[in-house]
Design a protein around this motif. Structure first.
Motif, mmCIF file in Angstrom:
data_model
loop_
_atom_site.group_PDB
_atom_site.id
_atom_site.type_symbol
_atom_site.label_atom_id
_atom_site.label_comp_id
_atom_site.label_asym_id
_atom_site.label_seq_id
_atom_site.Cartn_x
_atom_site.Cartn_y
_atom_site.Cartn_z
ATOM 1 N N SER A 1 0.852 -1.193 0.000
ATOM 2 C CA SER A 1 0.000 0.000 0.000
ATOM 3 C C SER A 1 0.884 1.238 0.000
ATOM 4 C CB SER A 1 -0.926 0.010 1.223
ATOM 5 O OG SER A 1 -0.178 0.015 2.421
ATOM 6 N N ALA A 2 0.338 2.337 -0.471
ATOM 7 C CA ALA A 2 1.067 3.602 -0.460
ATOM 8 C C ALA A 2 1.149 4.117 0.973
ATOM 9 C CB ALA A 2 0.356 4.618 -1.348
ATOM 10 N N ALA B 172 -1.903 5.873 2.988
ATOM 11 C CA ALA B 172 -3.191 5.627 2.318
ATOM 12 C C ALA B 172 -4.289 5.410 3.357
ATOM 13 C CB ALA B 172 -3.083 4.420 1.406
ATOM 14 N N MET C 69 -4.178 6.505 -2.621
ATOM 15 C CA MET C 69 -4.125 5.396 -3.574
ATOM 16 C C MET C 69 -5.259 5.591 -4.574
ATOM 17 S SD MET C 69 -3.185 2.046 -1.237
ATOM 18 C CE MET C 69 -3.084 0.928 -2.625
ATOM 19 N N ASN D 123 -0.166 0.868 -6.402
ATOM 20 C CA ASN D 123 -0.903 1.775 -5.505
ATOM 21 C C ASN D 123 -2.389 1.874 -5.842
ATOM 22 O OD1 ASN D 123 1.353 2.382 -3.918
ATOM 23 N ND2 ASN D 123 2.018 3.920 -5.382
ATOM 24 N N THR D 124 -2.995 0.738 -6.206
ATOM 25 C CA THR D 124 -4.441 0.701 -6.435
ATOM 26 C C THR D 124 -5.041 -0.493 -5.714
ATOM 27 O OG1 THR D 124 -4.336 -0.660 -8.440
ATOM 28 C CG2 THR D 124 -4.228 1.743 -8.733
ATOM 29 N N ASP E 17 -6.279 -5.947 -3.084
ATOM 30 C CA ASP E 17 -5.486 -5.767 -4.297
ATOM 31 C C ASP E 17 -6.131 -6.507 -5.471
ATOM 32 O OD1 ASP E 17 -4.792 -8.480 -4.100
ATOM 33 O OD2 ASP E 17 -2.696 -8.095 -3.600
ATOM 34 N N HIS F 15 -3.672 -5.399 1.274
ATOM 35 C CA HIS F 15 -2.320 -4.945 0.959
ATOM 36 C C HIS F 15 -1.351 -5.205 2.110
ATOM 37 C CE1 HIS F 15 -4.753 -2.754 -1.949
ATOM 38 N NE2 HIS F 15 -3.656 -2.618 -2.669
#
Length: 142
Positions: A29-30, A33, A59, A70-71, A122, A128
């Motif tokens: 994960s970012a 986020a 994200m 990052n999605t 994800d 994530h």
């Protein structure tokens, strides 16, 4: 100790499933986020069918199967449902998937008090590495 054929099959199937899951890399994960509810608000009273709007910062949203950094896509956990953070999120009445990349949806629940929580999955429906999960909110369904 006697092992029956059925027990051996269950044991081998479980081990094989664990090995397959262990080989699926988790998406990162970012940093920072967050996923959150836009609607309904915590403590809201809603009709039996109501709209849930999902918020996400840090994200992007992408459908299940889409492999973009990052999605992820939203999953709604209902009434205290939990998820294994190292396996695909189940799909049932308390683990609702939004794998087409939806950012809002109509949800129908029976009358009474309910809890809702968002969990980003994800491309493989796996949370994530550093799960992106909202706070739980409560709603009362009329």
């Amino acid at each position: 100790m006697k092992i029956t054929a059925a027990f051996a099959l269950v044991l081998v199937t479980g081990l094989a499933s664990s090995l397959v899951l262990a080989q699926v890399p988790k998406s990162k994960s970012a940093e920072g986020a967050k996923v959150y509810f836009i609607e309904p608000r915590d403590g809201a009273t809603v009709e039996q069918e109501f709209t849930v709007k999902f918020g996400l910062s840090g994200m992007g949203v992408a459908p299940a199967g889409a492999d973009f950094e990052n999605t992820g896509h939203h999953h709604l956990l209902v009434d205290g449902a939990t998820a294994d953070m190292n396996a695909p999120i189940p799909a049932d009445a308390t683990h609702i998937h939004f794998g087409r990349g939806q950012t809002e949806a109509k949800v129908k629940l029976p009358p009474g008090q309910h809890t809702l929580q968002l969990l980003l999955g994800d491309k493989n429906h796996i949370p994530h590495d550093k799960p992106v999960m909202s706070e739980k909110i409560s709603v009362t369904v009329k």
